[in-house]
Design an enzyme around this catalytic site. Structure first.
Site, mmCIF file in Angstrom:
data_model
loop_
_atom_site.group_PDB
_atom_site.id
_atom_site.type_symbol
_atom_site.label_atom_id
_atom_site.label_comp_id
_atom_site.label_asym_id
_atom_site.label_seq_id
_atom_site.Cartn_x
_atom_site.Cartn_y
_atom_site.Cartn_z
ATOM 1 N N VAL A 76 49.031 25.936 22.969
ATOM 2 C CA VAL A 76 47.695 25.365 22.726
ATOM 3 C C VAL A 76 46.838 26.468 22.113
ATOM 4 O O VAL A 76 46.885 27.622 22.563
ATOM 5 C CB VAL A 76 47.078 24.844 24.045
ATOM 6 C CG1 VAL A 76 45.661 24.320 23.823
ATOM 7 C CG2 VAL A 76 47.956 23.730 24.618
ATOM 8 N N GLY A 101 55.446 27.190 28.989
ATOM 9 C CA GLY A 101 54.804 27.173 27.675
ATOM 10 C C GLY A 101 55.649 27.873 26.614
ATOM 11 O O GLY A 101 56.317 28.874 26.884
ATOM 12 N N ASP A 161 55.080 31.811 25.561
ATOM 13 C CA ASP A 161 55.928 32.846 26.151
ATOM 14 C C ASP A 161 57.382 32.493 25.807
ATOM 15 O O ASP A 161 58.176 32.103 26.672
ATOM 16 C CB ASP A 161 55.713 32.899 27.663
ATOM 17 C CG ASP A 161 54.286 33.312 28.002
ATOM 18 O OD1 ASP A 161 53.841 34.363 27.511
ATOM 19 O OD2 ASP A 161 53.605 32.567 28.724
ATOM 20 N N MET A 181 50.094 31.990 36.922
ATOM 21 C CA MET A 181 49.462 33.114 37.610
ATOM 22 C C MET A 181 47.965 32.841 37.744
ATOM 23 O O MET A 181 47.171 33.769 37.930
ATOM 24 C CB MET A 181 49.731 34.419 36.862
ATOM 25 C CG MET A 181 51.226 34.742 36.810
ATOM 26 S SD MET A 181 51.608 36.492 36.681
ATOM 27 C CE MET A 181 50.867 36.898 35.131
ATOM 28 N N HIS A 234 43.725 27.691 31.916
ATOM 29 C CA HIS A 234 43.013 27.256 30.714
ATOM 30 C C HIS A 234 43.737 26.026 30.157
ATOM 31 O O HIS A 234 44.710 25.545 30.767
ATOM 32 C CB HIS A 234 42.920 28.405 29.694
ATOM 33 C CG HIS A 234 44.229 29.065 29.398
ATOM 34 N ND1 HIS A 234 45.260 28.422 28.775
ATOM 35 C CD2 HIS A 234 44.702 30.311 29.680
ATOM 36 C CE1 HIS A 234 46.291 29.244 28.650
ATOM 37 N NE2 HIS A 234 45.985 30.398 29.203
ATOM 38 N N GLN A 239 60.292 34.374 27.488
ATOM 39 C CA GLN A 239 60.363 33.971 28.900
ATOM 40 C C GLN A 239 61.047 32.599 29.032
ATOM 41 O O GLN A 239 61.935 32.407 29.875
ATOM 42 C CB GLN A 239 58.954 33.910 29.487
ATOM 43 C CG GLN A 239 58.859 33.230 30.840
ATOM 44 C CD GLN A 239 57.474 33.338 31.456
ATOM 45 O OE1 GLN A 239 57.115 34.400 31.949
ATOM 46 N NE2 GLN A 239 56.700 32.271 31.448
ATOM 47 N N SER A 290 45.055 33.962 29.026
ATOM 48 C CA SER A 290 44.089 34.541 29.969
ATOM 49 C C SER A 290 43.592 35.883 29.459
ATOM 50 O O SER A 290 42.499 36.325 29.805
ATOM 51 C CB SER A 290 44.740 34.740 31.336
ATOM 52 O OG SER A 290 45.183 33.500 31.811
ATOM 53 N N ARG A 291 44.415 36.549 28.643
ATOM 54 C CA ARG A 291 44.041 37.899 28.193
ATOM 55 C C ARG A 291 43.044 37.869 27.026
ATOM 56 O O ARG A 291 42.480 38.901 26.685
ATOM 57 C CB ARG A 291 45.284 38.707 27.848
ATOM 58 C CG ARG A 291 46.101 39.001 29.114
ATOM 59 C CD ARG A 291 47.272 39.926 28.908
ATOM 60 N NE ARG A 291 47.796 40.387 30.175
ATOM 61 C CZ ARG A 291 48.990 40.048 30.680
ATOM 62 N NH1 ARG A 291 49.780 39.244 30.022
ATOM 63 N NH2 ARG A 291 49.385 40.536 31.847
ATOM 64 N N HIS A 348 47.574 25.833 30.223
ATOM 65 C CA HIS A 348 48.200 25.443 31.495
ATOM 66 C C HIS A 348 48.032 23.940 31.738
ATOM 67 O O HIS A 348 48.959 23.267 32.195
ATOM 68 C CB HIS A 348 47.540 26.182 32.669
ATOM 69 C CG HIS A 348 47.662 27.671 32.612
ATOM 70 N ND1 HIS A 348 46.601 28.499 32.337
ATOM 71 C CD2 HIS A 348 48.721 28.489 32.827
ATOM 72 C CE1 HIS A 348 46.983 29.750 32.371
ATOM 73 N NE2 HIS A 348 48.264 29.786 32.661
HETATM 74 O O1 PAF Z 1 54.122 32.649 32.554
HETATM 75 C C1 PAF Z 1 53.601 33.026 33.622
HETATM 76 O O2 PAF Z 1 52.442 32.768 33.893
HETATM 77 C C2 PAF Z 1 54.423 33.826 34.611
HETATM 78 O O3 PAF Z 1 55.292 34.685 33.962
HETATM 79 C C3 PAF Z 1 55.189 32.945 35.621
HETATM 80 C C4 PAF Z 1 56.209 32.052 34.934
HETATM 81 C C5 PAF Z 1 54.191 32.067 36.381
HETATM 82 C C6 PAF Z 1 55.929 33.819 36.624
HETATM 83 O O4 PAF Z 1 55.067 34.642 37.336
#
Ligand code: PAF
Length: 282
Positions: free
Chosen positions: A176, A147, A150, A30, A34, A153, A186-187, A37
């Protein structure tokens, strides 16, 4: 590095690469990139000939009271970082490109997404699955990197790929961290100077659970109590959830830990809600 903003052009580029026998690696993001990513980009580069990064703040994974409008959008800096890392393509669509007018199809995962962040943020993982499915159809990757921070996810994406038979290999990259152990996110930039040192309580709590587990503790309730006690020492921290669940099903454990267990934390530290996790393996 090429910037592409339409799905059609990205698909055509991906099909042309495939026709040349190139392996496509994909890192969905998104933006507001940093080191976390960038470590995923490096993993993608090791496993593919060409790397695509998507930058798309996905509206459907934010709840009505969440930070979609305020989410940091830093395309110029992101683009420069991608260029430095040797990314080949940045897919940077606008919202109507991913959600055309009247879009009425979505992807729902019905088991793993019901607990933890799924319970705390209803609809969040429907939004994630839907956009990742669309991105896979547009970028046509051979391998996609997510990553481990998450963690829920990651598990849900693996399940979606398995169940919907996406021909994509999912690779995970380790979390990381800042030098004090705070997971990069990012938050984190929303933390005040006073809150920032307290935010390390998530990692400290996970360390404590790992220490007790290594010393032989197997009772999930005892371990959760230890997590809570440690986080409770930080006055700005408010626990959203602190749970130990089965690593495969993400369901609560019926008894002592006898199989890999996923330890998951979501904690408000002032404005940001931070997440972190670890796996305990007997
Ligand atoms: O992990 C993220 O940044 C988001 O959930 C993703 C996988 C890019 C989906 O919008």
């Amino acid at each position: 590095m090429k910037i592409i903003s339409t799905a059609l052009e990205m698909q055509q580029a991906a099909l042309a690469l495939r026709a040349q026998g190139k392996r496509i690696g994909f890192v969905p993001t998104m933006g507001n990139l940093h080191d976390g990513h960038l470590s995923l980009v490096r993993l993608a580069k090791q496993r593919a000939d060409v790397v695509v990064v998507s930058i798309f703040v996905n509206p459907t994974q934010f709840g009505p009271n969440e930070d979609f409008a305020a989410y940091p959008r830093t395309f110029a800096a992101d683009r420069a970082l991608c260029e430095q890392e040797g990314v080949d393509f940045v897919f940077y669509p606008a919202v109507p490109e991913m959600y055309p007018d009247g879009a009425s199809v979505s992807v729902t995962e019905n088991a793993l997404s019901r607990t933890l962040c799924g319970a705390a943020r209803p609809g969040h993982f429907d939004g994630v699955c839907t956009v990742v499915a669309k991105l896979f159809n547009v970028v046509l990757p051979h391998v996609a990197v997510f990553g481990e921070k998450d963690g829920q996810q990651l598990r849900i994406i693996r399940r979606m790929v398995r169940d919907l038979r996406f021909p994509v290999e999912i690779v995970s990259g380790p979390t990381v961290r800042e030098s004090d152990g705070l997971a990069k996110s990012s938050r984190n930039q929303y933390l005040t100077a006073e809150q920032r040192p307290q935010a390390v309580c998530l990692r400290r709590a996970l360390d404590e659970a790992e220490r007790l587990f290594a010393a032989g503790e197997r009772d999930p309730q005892t371990l959760v109590a230890a997590l809570r006690a440690l986080i409770g020492k930080s006055p700005s921290a408010k626990i959203d959830y602190a749970e130990i669940v089965d690593d495969e099903t993400l369901q609560p454990l019926a008894g002592p830990i006898a199989r890999p267990a996923f330890v998951a934390l979501a904690v408000w530290v002032g404005k940001p809600r931070l997440i972190d996790n670890t796996v305990l393996r007997p």
